[in-house]
Design an enzyme around this catalytic site. Structure first.
Site, PDB file in Angstrom:
ATOM      1  N   TYR A 109      -2.238  10.289   5.273  1.00 51.04           N
ATOM      2  CA  TYR A 109      -0.451  10.192   5.611  1.00 51.04           C
ATOM      3  C   TYR A 109      -0.336  11.587   6.229  1.00 51.04           C
ATOM      4  CZ  TYR A 109       4.279   9.541   5.607  1.00 51.04           C
ATOM      5  OH  TYR A 109       5.576   9.320   6.084  1.00 51.04           O
ATOM      6  N   ASP A 151       0.467   2.029   4.752  1.00 46.51           N
ATOM      7  CA  ASP A 151       1.020   0.678   5.371  1.00 46.51           C
ATOM      8  C   ASP A 151       2.018   1.041   6.606  1.00 46.51           C
ATOM      9  OD1 ASP A 151       2.350   2.142   2.717  1.00 46.51           O
ATOM     10  OD2 ASP A 151       4.238   1.862   4.138  1.00 46.51           O
ATOM     11  N   LYS A 207      -0.173  -1.330  -4.303  1.00 43.69           N
ATOM     12  CA  LYS A 207       0.861  -0.995  -3.686  1.00 43.69           C
ATOM     13  C   LYS A 207       1.007  -2.041  -2.392  1.00 43.69           C
ATOM     14  CE  LYS A 207       4.690   1.505  -2.637  1.00 43.69           C
ATOM     15  NZ  LYS A 207       4.664   2.623  -1.881  1.00 43.69           N
TER      16      LYS A 207
END
Lengths: 516, 261
Positions: free
Chosen positions: A262, A297, A369
């Site tokens: 990330y 996400d 998640k």
């Protein structure tokens, strides 16, 4: 839900390919360390405090060792030598390194075993602090119990930690299980952890040890009143990823946003730095029993959720492989994904179900998640609330573990108190109404959902194969993930990466690596 | 709410047009709102909500829902009617004006009338780490089926990403002799977007870029009026498509050359 008919051989191969991707950079990780890892080691040994300008002691120590060309041996090496030369405590040794005479190179008597022995009681205590925090958390969780899944996760982000604590309490009273305190917007790019309680932040609140304590104390109190264990989340990401992991471990945080890639993709942090830091931080996290939340996400906020669905799955396999390599069990891997398909698309709901069920099935033990729509929310709170209803329905039907509740005011402001309340009430309704929906449905073997799941898995498999062939550095540089291109030697924080000398010493890491 | 492309008709005098919010009948002034009061839910709290709504100027207030949003917080849904009347006739709002061309037409007109590629650079400046807006406009992929400027053969688009200092963006624009600079501001807490945008304009003036290169501001809390007030050439709010931005830039460049826009 009934398992989608996908080929288990393809799944096994994805896992094997991802392990090879992680292996490909494993040697680099094992041969290097970073300034933030070394600062974490000093913290674990008990070095604390800051100078009058607010520069943490551990930063000054490590900067000085680096300037003196001695960091290759590890901060523990220098700290141990100070002890051997008569420092009475760790703090005294660290202060000598930071503020005393320029650090001397090791002498003939400074052999590794002697230094290791001098540090041994402190190394044991460093691990014991983490273990005690874990036991404390697990006892509370055992005694109070947690709510049914999907667990309801909300964020607070006032900028003022005391307001955050009040809002966290209110959210818990309304039914939230998990509270994340969003960080101040640029914190991932600063190379130190600020100290003390903070009341000013942009887009969120500074992550500090004291702020962690303040929220935990509020939740400790609130969970006794509610008779339900409450979880706290923060961010082990950015340039201080390992330090935050350690502070979270000792302050009993339950979850940490922590992702192998990330920071590289979305914060332009140097790839080498990130991969070294994620390894050490995950060693700490594994020992502490913290659940990580990975950030796949986010891929869908830059890339298209239909076209890039396979990159999410491929990245989840890679995150899993890196986490395994750092000793994290499946039960602590909250792999992330999101409900981000264009709401204007026909059958987008079916595509979302396909993806959610596929992820659930590929990672059966993992506390997945699940993240809400953000990109296609524009300020129409009424439509957004309905979008969140469908999101909740997919979440409960496909058995997602952790659900970050969608906010109808997404794209407008950080959630108001009643935005959270409305989201929780809506999710409670959908979860209750559709609790056993998944048990009742069977897949159409020739239908869109099965076809889509197979297609995404096949593309993820192809992407993993490509990534193995070219190597992870090159894949990241080429923009394979999230359409973002990051060269191996670009981005922030590369100057904080260094090669471990042959005599490199890090007894804290050694102990963490021995954790079963 | 994409910025409308209008003609030049908004300068003509409009007749008075008194209006009120419309619920069920013309002129009923019906509005709905929701809010939280920092007191526990109770009959007293409900009365407090009613009075609060009256204090906002509403009449015939109906508190349709009271919920305990926490031990010390209650959440209300309230309906009411307002006597307020505004004259729609006197309202003037600056709008981004340009011809409405398709991406293909935009490329064609650049090729024919400018005969060179249009160079633009964009970034999310200051401490803002959210690239969703600038990505939607500049990146290949675009937004809502509308391709980003990178995909236009006659545009040369550079996206510097997030957390770019204002002076770095300006220096890049000066070095490249860009036609337009796009500044995206997503985080709006405590008006940090205004502060940072003002700083950008000050810096642009100092470096002599202001008035030469087109300065565009975009973000969820941005509109054309705000952008003009801050000193930008145009502002683009939520829902803006890449082709809206491309249309504006080309329109202005043609105008400058004295070509029919």
């Amino acid at each position: 839900m009934e398992a989608l008919p996908i080929d288990p051989a393809v799944v096994a191969e994805c896992r094997a390919l991802a392990a090879r991707v992680a292996d490909g950079v494993g040697r680099f990780i094992q041969a290097h360390s970073t300034v933030s890892i070394e600062r974490t080691v000093l913290r674990a040994y008990g070095a604390h405090g800051a100078d009058p300008d607010g520069v943490p002691l551990v930063n000054t120590c490590v900067a000085r060792l680096q300037a003196a060309g001695q960091l290759g041996l590890g901060a523990a090496h220098a700290l141990g030598r100070e002890l051997l030369r008569g420092a009475a405590t760790i703090q005294e040794a660290a202060e000598a390194l930071a503020y005393g005479a320029p650090p001397e190179p090791p002498g003939p008597g400074d052999n590794l075993e002697t230094i290791r022995r001098a540090l041994a009681p402190y190394t044991a205590e460093a691990l014991a602090v983490i273990d005690r925090s874990r036991e404390h958390r697990e006892a509370d969780r055992e005694r109070l119990g947690t709510g049914p899944t999907p667990l309801k996760y909300v964020i607070v982000a006032t900028g003022n930690i005391y307001d955050d604590a009040d809002q966290a309490r209110a959210a818990a009273q309304a039914g939230a299980d998990i509270i994340a305190v969003i960080r101040s917007t640029a914190q991932s790019l600063i190379d130190y952890v600020p100290i003390g309680a903070t009341t000013e932040g942009y887009g969120g609140t500074w992550a500090t040890q004291e702020n962690f304590r303040i929220v935990r104390a509020a939740l400790d109190d609130e969970q006794e009143r509610l008779g339900r264990y409450l979880q706290q989340v923060n961010y082990s990401s950015g340039l201080c990823m390992p330090e935050i992991a350690y502070l979270a471990a000792v302050e009993r945080l339950d979850m940490l946003l922590n992702d192998a890639m990330y920071g590289i993709l979305f914060r332009d942090i140097n790839p080498r730095r990130t991969l070294c830091d994620q390894y050490f931080s995950r060693r700490v996290i594994a020992r502490a029993g913290i659940v990580i939340n990975t950030g796949e996400d986010n891929y869908l906020t830059t890339a298209d959720a239909v076209e890039a669905a396979h990159t999410v799955v491929a990245s989840q396999f890679i995150n899993e492989a890196f986490a395994h390599a750092a000793g994290l069990p499946d039960e602590l891997m909250g792999l992330g994904h999101a409900f981000e398909i264009d709401k204007g698309l026909e059958d987008s709901f079916l595509l979302e179900i396909a993806q959610a069920q596929l992820v659930r099935q590929l990672f059966p033990k993992h506390p997945i998640k699940w993240m809400p729509a953000t990109k296609h929310k524009t300020g129409d709170i009424f439509l957004a609330h309905r979008v969140d209803g469908l999101y909740d329905l997919v979440g409960v039907a496909t058995g997602q573990s952790i659900e970050l509740l969608g906010m109808m005011t997404e794209a407008i402001h950080n959630p108001y108190l009643h935005d959270r309340f409305v989201a929780i009430k809506g999710a409670d309704y959908v979860f209750r109404a559709a609790r056993h929906l998944g048990d009742e449905l069977r897949w159409n073997p020739d239908g869109l959902v099965v076809r889509r799941a197979r297609e995404v898995l096949a593309s993820a498999h192809a992407l993993l194969r490509e990534t193995v062939e070219e190597g992870l550095w090159s894949a990241i540089a080429r923009g394979v993930f999230a359409d973002v291109k990051r060269p191996e030697t670009g981005g922030r924080g590369l100057e904080g990466v260094f090669a471990r000398a042959p005599e490199y010493l890090n007894p804290v890491l050694e102990a963490l690596e021995e954790t079963p | 709410m994409s910025p409308p492309h209008g003609g030049d008709d908004d300068t003509r005098k409009r007749a008075a047009q008194p209006i009120r919010a419309y619920g069920d009948r013309m002129g009923d002034g019906a509005v709905q709102l929701s809010f939280t009061l920092p007191v526990a839910a109770s009959a007293r709290a409900k009365e407090a909500a009613r009075r609060y709504a009256e204090g906002l100027g509403l009449k015939h207030v109906l508190v349709t829902a009271m919920e305990a949003a926490g031990r010390e917080f209650s959440f209300f849904v309230v309906y009411g009617k307002s006597d307020i009347v505004i004259d729609y006739g006197v309202i003037e709002v600056p709008e981004v004006k340009s011809a409405e061309r398709t991406p293909k037409e935009i490329n064609d007109v650049i090729k024919k009338q400018l005969g060179r590629r249009v160079v633009v650079v964009g970034a999310c400046t200051g401490s803002d780490a959210h690239t969703v807006g600038i990505d939607a406009i500049l990146n290949m992929k675009g937004f809502a089926g509308d391709y980003g400027l990178e995909r236009y053969p006659w545009f040369e688009a550079y996206n510097l990403g997030s957390q770019v200092p204002n002076d770095v963006l300006l220096q890049k624009a000066i070095d490249q002799r860009d036609d337009a600079i796009l500044v995206s501001q997503v985080v709006t807490q405590r008006d940090v977007h205004r502060e940072n945008s003002r700083h950008f304009i000050d810096e642009a003036k100092r470096r002599g870029v202001h008035g030469k290169q087109l300065l565009l501001l975009g973000g969820p809390r941005v509109d054309h009026k705000l952008a003009l007030e801050l000193g930008f050439d145009a502002g683009f709010g939520p829902g803006t498509k890449p082709s809206d931005v491309a249309n504006f830039i080309v329109h202005r460049l043609l105008q400058r050359r004295g070509a029919p826009p």
